[in-house]
Design a protein around this motif. Structure first.
Motif, short mmCIF file in Angstrom:
data_model
loop_
_atom_site.label_atom_id
_atom_site.label_comp_id
_atom_site.label_asym_id
_atom_site.label_seq_id
_atom_site.Cartn_x
_atom_site.Cartn_y
_atom_site.Cartn_z
N ASP A 1 11.27 2.31 -0.34
CA ASP A 1 10.06 1.65 0.14
C ASP A 1 10.28 1.11 1.56
OD1 ASP A 1 8.92 2.14 -2.30
OD2 ASP A 1 8.64 0.03 -2.86
N THR A 2 9.24 1.20 2.37
CA THR A 2 9.29 0.60 3.70
C THR A 2 8.87 -0.86 3.61
OG1 THR A 2 8.80 2.70 4.80
CG2 THR A 2 8.34 0.69 6.04
N GLY B 1 0.83 -1.20 0.00
CA GLY B 1 0.00 0.00 0.00
C GLY B 1 0.86 1.24 0.00
N ARG B 2 0.23 2.38 0.21
CA ARG B 2 0.94 3.66 0.24
C ARG B 2 0.31 4.54 1.31
NH1 ARG B 2 4.03 7.07 -2.95
NH2 ARG B 2 4.02 5.66 -4.73
N MET B 3 1.16 5.13 2.14
CA MET B 3 0.72 6.14 3.10
C MET B 3 1.92 7.04 3.37
SD MET B 3 -1.09 5.68 6.79
CE MET B 3 -2.39 4.76 6.00
N GLY B 4 1.96 8.17 2.67
CA GLY B 4 3.17 8.99 2.72
C GLY B 4 4.22 8.40 1.80
N LYS B 5 4.59 7.14 2.01
CA LYS B 5 5.49 6.43 1.12
C LYS B 5 4.98 5.02 0.91
CE LYS B 5 9.29 6.83 3.59
NZ LYS B 5 10.71 6.59 4.01
N ARG B 6 5.53 4.34 -0.08
CA ARG B 6 5.10 2.97 -0.38
C ARG B 6 5.56 2.03 0.73
NH1 ARG B 6 5.02 0.90 -5.86
NH2 ARG B 6 6.73 -0.45 -5.21
#
Length: 455
Positions: A355-356, A51-56
């Motif tokens: 990416d995290t 997903g994405r929230m601020g960053k992927r």
């Protein structure tokens, strides 16, 4: 689904996983309350969720992908910026946080201290702590008590005695209070973390405990410098072993600051995680009286009326299985986070630099693709540890950065658990089911309240 821990009389307590996206503000509030509630429910049924929230971001529950992240391409997946931001104020550039060459030389220097023979030599400290814990619980016999508090006391006695043994100037209470204060006040996710703000942007909540941390470090530095003057103990403790440690490649030794940061890392990890394992294990034994009865019989045959020793461990296989299954259901380090440095593919999906990469160990250990009836408490799963994919079960991580103290923690947990189960019967207190909440570690909110009776 309620925000309360999932209650089901047929399985031990669970965390309610997310059924729908929460948005940035909702995710921040959820993370402040319980980081595990951010995990999508899909994560216990899929190998990977993105997903994405601020960053992927990507959550990985696939053993082969875990093998790549933790072992085969470990340099491409260093610990995440958020992890470093949370931990650096307390433990500096110690083994847990350092990367690359700085991590490697520290690991080579510290590794001999955690050799099996040295860990076994520390066994009498664990046996003595188990005996004292049993004496305190005997005083509580016939009523309910918070066994989590007792396990924190017992394991802090162990880690204090094996790090700064006999050092009268080392204020154990002050160090313990500073660690607790840091975890409670500053080791929570910030909204800036959720938004992916750069590391140089200050997180106000992490500036609250600086005075306590400074005092904790000052106390530890003084104890280390004093030990340099007085020399090692007759039976070397962890500080002695690390003072003697030398990187075999560079002949480099740790400075006082490096020793202090690593010793504080071992103190935090070495008592908090084992205390949690023991508290959750006692909850699970109270939840399943048949398991508890079998474990008690094993312990009583092996121990009689004495505390467990390292020599007893081969005679306590079922109690070791209980510890392993506890670490599966309630892993203290329930959520690992990495930052991808290079383009890659995991589970057939694109990974981009920056990416995290999240390894939700809690979800991995309950994934339906990997574990039959995963929410059930069943120590027999570990009757043959070789039958379990090592990258499907990661209570201590794996690869070159596997927890250096894993053998120490397992030895201590079995010694204390066997001693207590041989002497006491634990039962649940109605209405006092612990709630699993992840801040820095997976803690039982409200404690673990159990009725205690002499066996």
């Amino acid at each position: 689904m309620s925000d309360a821990a999932v209650s089901d009389t047929t399985v031990p307590v669970q965390v309610p996983l997310a059924r729908e996206p929460r948005g940035i503000w909702g995710s921040f509030l959820t993370a402040r309350r319980n980081l595990l509630e951010l995990i999508p429910e899909l994560a216990i049924r899929q190998p990977m969720v993105s997903g994405r929230m601020g960053k992927r971001w990507h959550m990985v529950m696939d053993p082969e992908a875990n093998r790549r992240i933790l072992r085969d391409a470990v340099d491409d997946y260093p610990k995440s910026d958020v992890t470093k931001l949370i931990l650096r104020p307390a433990i500096g550039e110690s083994l847990f946080v350092a990367e690359g060459a700085h991590w490697r030389w520290q690991r080579r220097t510290a590794a001999p201290a955690f050799a099996l023979r040295n860990i076994q030599n520390l066994g009498p400290v664990m046996t003595a702590a188990a005996e004292r814990s049993a004496e305190r619980l005997a005083a509580a016999s016939g009523r309910a008590a918070n066994v989590f508090d007792e396990m924190v006391t017992a394991t802090f006695e162990v880690i204090s005695d094996v790090t700064f043994s006999g050092d009268e100037g080392f204020d154990r209470s002050a160090v313990h209070d500073a660690i607790d204060n840091y975890i409670a006040q500053t080791a929570r996710v910030s909204l800036l973390d959720i938004l992916g703000a750069p590391m140089w942007v200050p997180r106000p909540n992490r500036m609250l405990a600086t005075s306590a941390l400074r005092e904790m470090k000052r106390v530890a530095d003084s104890a280390i410098d004093a030990r340099r003057e007085t020399g090692p103990r007759p039976v070397p403790d962890l500080l002695d072993l690390l003072l003697e440690g030398e990187d075999p490649k560079s002949q480099r030794r740790m400075t006082t600051a490096e020793l202090r940061d690593n010793l504080l890392t071992f103190i935090v990890a070495g008592h908090e995680t084992t205390a949690l394992t023991l508290a959750w294990a006692l909850y699970l034994c109270a939840f399943d009286q048949d398991v508890q009865a079998r474990a008690r019989a094993e312990a009583q045959v092996a121990l009689g009326d004495r505390a467990a020793t390292v020599a007893d461990l081969p005679a306590l296989p079922y109690i070791r299985q209980i510890v392993d299954e506890t670490l599966r259901l309630y892993p203290p380090a329930a959520f690992l986070s990495r930052t991808a440095q290079k383009a890659d593919q995991l589970c057939g999906r694109e990974v981009r630099p920056g990416d995290t990469i999240m390894l939700p160990i809690y979800a991995l250990h309950r994934n339906h693709l990997l574990w039959p009836d995963p929410h059930r408490f069943d120590p027999a799963r570990f009757a043959d540890p070789k039958a379990i994919d090592r990258f499907a079960y990661l209570p201590f991580g794996d690869g070159p950065r596997v927890c250096i103290g894993a053998a120490f923690a397992l030895q201590e947990a079995v010694v204390i658990l066997a001693t207590l189960l041989a002497r006491f019967r634990f039962t649940q207190v109605p209405g006092r089911t612990p709630k699993p909440v992840l801040i820095l570690t997976l803690r039982p909110e409200g404690g673990v309240w159990l009725n205690i009776e002499r066996a």
